[in-house]
Design an enzyme around this catalytic site. Structure first.
Site, mmCIF file in Angstrom:
data_model
loop_
_atom_site.group_PDB
_atom_site.id
_atom_site.type_symbol
_atom_site.label_atom_id
_atom_site.label_comp_id
_atom_site.label_asym_id
_atom_site.label_seq_id
_atom_site.Cartn_x
_atom_site.Cartn_y
_atom_site.Cartn_z
ATOM 1 N N LYS A 13 0.745 -1.204 0.243
ATOM 2 C CA LYS A 13 -0.298 -0.101 0.388
ATOM 3 C C LYS A 13 1.260 1.347 0.334
ATOM 4 O O LYS A 13 0.892 2.034 -0.711
ATOM 5 C CB LYS A 13 -0.818 0.353 1.126
ATOM 6 C CG LYS A 13 -1.528 -1.444 0.745
ATOM 7 C CD LYS A 13 -2.719 -0.596 2.280
ATOM 8 C CE LYS A 13 -1.969 -1.671 3.923
ATOM 9 N NZ LYS A 13 -1.482 -2.339 3.987
ATOM 10 N N ARG A 88 -8.568 0.470 10.111
ATOM 11 C CA ARG A 88 -8.208 -0.637 10.122
ATOM 12 C C ARG A 88 -9.292 -1.653 10.969
ATOM 13 O O ARG A 88 -9.867 -2.508 11.131
ATOM 14 C CB ARG A 88 -6.831 -0.523 10.937
ATOM 15 C CG ARG A 88 -5.908 -0.139 10.421
ATOM 16 C CD ARG A 88 -4.956 -0.874 11.286
ATOM 17 N NE ARG A 88 -3.461 -0.195 10.691
ATOM 18 C CZ ARG A 88 -2.465 -0.521 11.356
ATOM 19 N NH1 ARG A 88 -2.126 -0.772 11.683
ATOM 20 N NH2 ARG A 88 -1.032 0.779 9.850
ATOM 21 N N ARG A 127 12.703 -7.843 5.403
ATOM 22 C CA ARG A 127 13.734 -5.889 5.682
ATOM 23 C C ARG A 127 14.317 -5.797 6.189
ATOM 24 O O ARG A 127 14.223 -6.295 7.761
ATOM 25 C CB ARG A 127 11.655 -5.299 5.437
ATOM 26 C CG ARG A 127 11.192 -5.089 4.760
ATOM 27 C CD ARG A 127 9.851 -4.253 4.421
ATOM 28 N NE ARG A 127 9.254 -4.228 5.909
ATOM 29 C CZ ARG A 127 8.115 -3.697 5.939
ATOM 30 N NH1 ARG A 127 7.553 -2.907 4.980
ATOM 31 N NH2 ARG A 127 7.176 -3.533 7.211
ATOM 32 N N ARG A 161 13.478 -4.186 12.116
ATOM 33 C CA ARG A 161 12.868 -3.559 13.030
ATOM 34 C C ARG A 161 12.197 -4.689 13.942
ATOM 35 O O ARG A 161 12.029 -6.195 13.025
ATOM 36 C CB ARG A 161 11.914 -2.647 11.860
ATOM 37 C CG ARG A 161 12.403 -1.460 12.312
ATOM 38 C CD ARG A 161 11.362 -0.122 11.744
ATOM 39 N NE ARG A 161 9.940 -1.339 10.892
ATOM 40 C CZ ARG A 161 8.501 -0.875 10.560
ATOM 41 N NH1 ARG A 161 9.291 -0.256 9.249
ATOM 42 N NH2 ARG A 161 7.632 -1.707 10.698
ATOM 43 N N ARG A 172 0.237 -9.565 13.078
ATOM 44 C CA ARG A 172 -0.739 -8.506 12.785
ATOM 45 C C ARG A 172 -1.748 -9.035 11.405
ATOM 46 O O ARG A 172 -2.363 -8.522 11.292
ATOM 47 C CB ARG A 172 0.385 -7.859 12.341
ATOM 48 C CG ARG A 172 0.948 -6.847 12.910
ATOM 49 C CD ARG A 172 1.457 -5.501 12.625
ATOM 50 N NE ARG A 172 2.614 -5.793 11.268
ATOM 51 C CZ ARG A 172 3.900 -5.938 11.419
ATOM 52 N NH1 ARG A 172 4.533 -6.203 12.107
ATOM 53 N NH2 ARG A 172 4.767 -6.205 10.670
#
Length: 215
Positions: A13, A88, A127, A161, A172
């Site tokens: 997104k 959300r 990542r 992270r 999540r």
């Protein structure tokens, strides 16, 4: 034009929003980016966000709405916005609809990016981010320089992270399926949802979105 880029965390997104900013001439409103900035600033609101985000949990509606309301009154968002990572929950969607209605606006299109769960896990858990400048790498697709230093700023603080660890990603995603996915039904009833294959090259996904928007 007000539109929502919809999909699970890691669907792309944020990446697609940046392309659409230039094409549509309206700002990207990313609650995720804004919340991370608040956390980094150490503000009272940022500390509240941190309590939830470090556990891979959704931030309460009241805090997100407070952050978003502050953004929507800024001059560059008056002609429309690309909502990235918000709403959300169905309650947030209703709150957004109400706020926009007060401004004489409405969500005109919901672009739903569809990406398989395992592809999401691979994208996010791979990542690596530079703590100094924010440059993002991926261990498989865009690895950090072999020197161990950021190619953008030279910092050696390239890290994974905590939010990007696999267990947090899966948490999540489970929360997304339970609390966020029902939003499609909310907007589907209005006939403004368009589903887009979010896999493949970034440019291909962008073209699919542009074809829907007629840009």
């Amino acid at each position: 034009m007000d539109l929502i880029l919809f999909g699970p965390p890691g669907a792309g997104k944020g990446t697609q929003s940046k392309f659409l900013v230039d094409r549509l001439g309206i700002p990207q409103i990313s609650t995720g980016d804004m919340m991370r900035a608040e956390r980094k600033s150490g503000s009272a609101l940022g500390k509240k966000f941190d309590e939830y985000m470090t556990q891979g949990l959704l931030v309460p509606d009241s805090l997100v709405i407070e952050l978003l309301r502050n953004r929507l009154v800024q001059a560059d968002a008056k002609g429309g916005a690309i909502f990235d990572g918000y709403p959300r929950t169905v309650d947030q969607a209703k709150a957004l609809d109400a706020m926009l209605a007060e401004m004489g606006r409405r969500i005109e299109k919901v672009i739903a990016l569809e990406v398989p769960t395992e592809a999401i896990v691979d994208r996010i858990s791979g990542r690596r981010s530079c703590e100094a400048c924010g440059q993002v790498y991926h261990v498989s697709y865009n690895p950090p320089p072999s020197t161990g230093r950021c190619g953008n700023c030279g910092s050696d603080r390239i890290v994974q992270r905590d939010d990007d660890r696999e267990e947090k990603v899966r948490t999540r995603n489970a929360v997304y399926l339970e609390n966020t996915l029902p939003i499609l039904a909310h907007y589907g009833d209005k006939g403004i949802v368009a589903k887009v294959d979010g896999t493949g090259a970034v440019e291909d996904v962008t073209r699919r979105i542009e074809s829907i928007l007629g840009k």
